[in-house]
Enzyme design. Structure first.
Site, PDB file in Angstrom:
ATOM      1  N   SER A  29      13.041  10.752 -60.819  1.00 29.74           N
ATOM      2  CA  SER A  29      13.981   9.859 -60.058  1.00 29.74           C
ATOM      3  C   SER A  29      14.071  10.404 -58.576  1.00 29.74           C
ATOM      4  O   SER A  29      13.243  11.265 -58.239  1.00 29.74           O
ATOM      5  CB  SER A  29      15.546   9.886 -60.488  1.00 29.74           C
ATOM      6  N   ASN A  30      14.994  10.133 -57.851  1.00 28.46           N
ATOM      7  CA  ASN A  30      15.272  10.698 -56.455  1.00 28.46           C
ATOM      8  C   ASN A  30      16.716  10.819 -55.911  1.00 28.46           C
ATOM      9  O   ASN A  30      17.411  10.407 -56.787  1.00 28.46           O
ATOM     10  CB  ASN A  30      14.504   9.753 -55.456  1.00 28.46           C
TER      11      ASN A  30
END
Ligand code: C5P
Length: 221
Positions: A29-30
């Protein structure tokens, strides 16, 4: 009425990160917080729009008057966006993961001396897909560009490549990602407007007014 210039309009907003499974317990993810996208969804609803907010996992509550659709992966986000059509305006603020893991199967196990390797495949570009629709293209398609250098050059190129109408470009070397304020440039067909550094809520309100102005053809002071 002047205070609800977007009454009768349907706006689709994407926000937050996506989460791409590696195995049943891990993901890629980020750091997207969703703050800017949620603020935009709220500002559009405040101007009277019906807003569908397709959101990846965030810690935020949906703004008043916004219909939120929760998703995790980029593929789910794309499907939810397509299901939300038709809309008059699409604002793609989500930080969609560029890649997903090709075969996210059983939980990876540690094995003596052997490192697992992940095969990544490209996710669909949701913004480009909306902007390049042959039928039912939203009247106004807006993307975001988060860059760390040469922000404007990349934003102008991105607008052309994606086929969207506007790009809201920002420099993410500062506090933009996860922070409360944002300094953006609005890149349109006719040029670039550089806005002052503002709280994300003010960037959202200003963008919502520009959208209303574009749709109704009348300036909203
Ligand atoms: O290409 P890049 O990721 O820099 O483009 C950012 C813009 O494109 C944002 O508006 C983002 O929401 C959108 N995007 C998307 N789907 C992707 C990648 C980016 O909608 N797979």
């Amino acid at each position: 009425p002047a205070s609800r210039p977007l009454a009768g309009k349907h706006v689709l907003v994407t926000a937050g990160p996506t989460r791409e499974p590696i195995d049943p317990v891990r993901f890629l993810s980020n750091h997207s917080s969703g703050k800017q996208g949620y603020a935009i969804a709220g500002a559009l609803a405040a101007l009277g729009a019906r807003v569908t907010l397709v959101s990846g996992p965030t810690a935020l509550a949906p703004p008043p008057g916004v219909d939120r659709v929760d998703v995790e992966t980029a593929l789910e986000m794309e499907a939810a966006c397509n299901a939300a059509l038709p809309c008059d305006v699409a604002v793609c603020v989500a930080a969609v993961a560029d890649w997903r893991v090709a075969a996210a199967g059983q939980k990876l196990k540690k094995q003596d001396g052997e490192m697992p390797s992940l095969t990544l495949i490209e996710n669909p570009d949701i913004l480009a897909g909306l902007a390049q629709r042959q039928t039912g293209r939203p009247q106004l398609v807006i993307g975001f560009a988060a860059e760390t250098h040469e922000v404007l050059d990349y934003a102008v190129a991105k607008r052309a490549r994606k086929g969207c109408d506007w790009i809201v470009a920002n420099d993410v070397t500062g506090e933009a990602m996860g922070g409360a304020r944002n300094q953006v440039h609005l890149v349109t067909a006719t040029g670039v407007e550089s806005w002052p550094e503002l709280p994300k809520a003010d960037v959202a309100a200003r963008l919502a007014l520009r959208i209303a102005e574009n749709l109704t053809g009348s300036p909203n002071p």
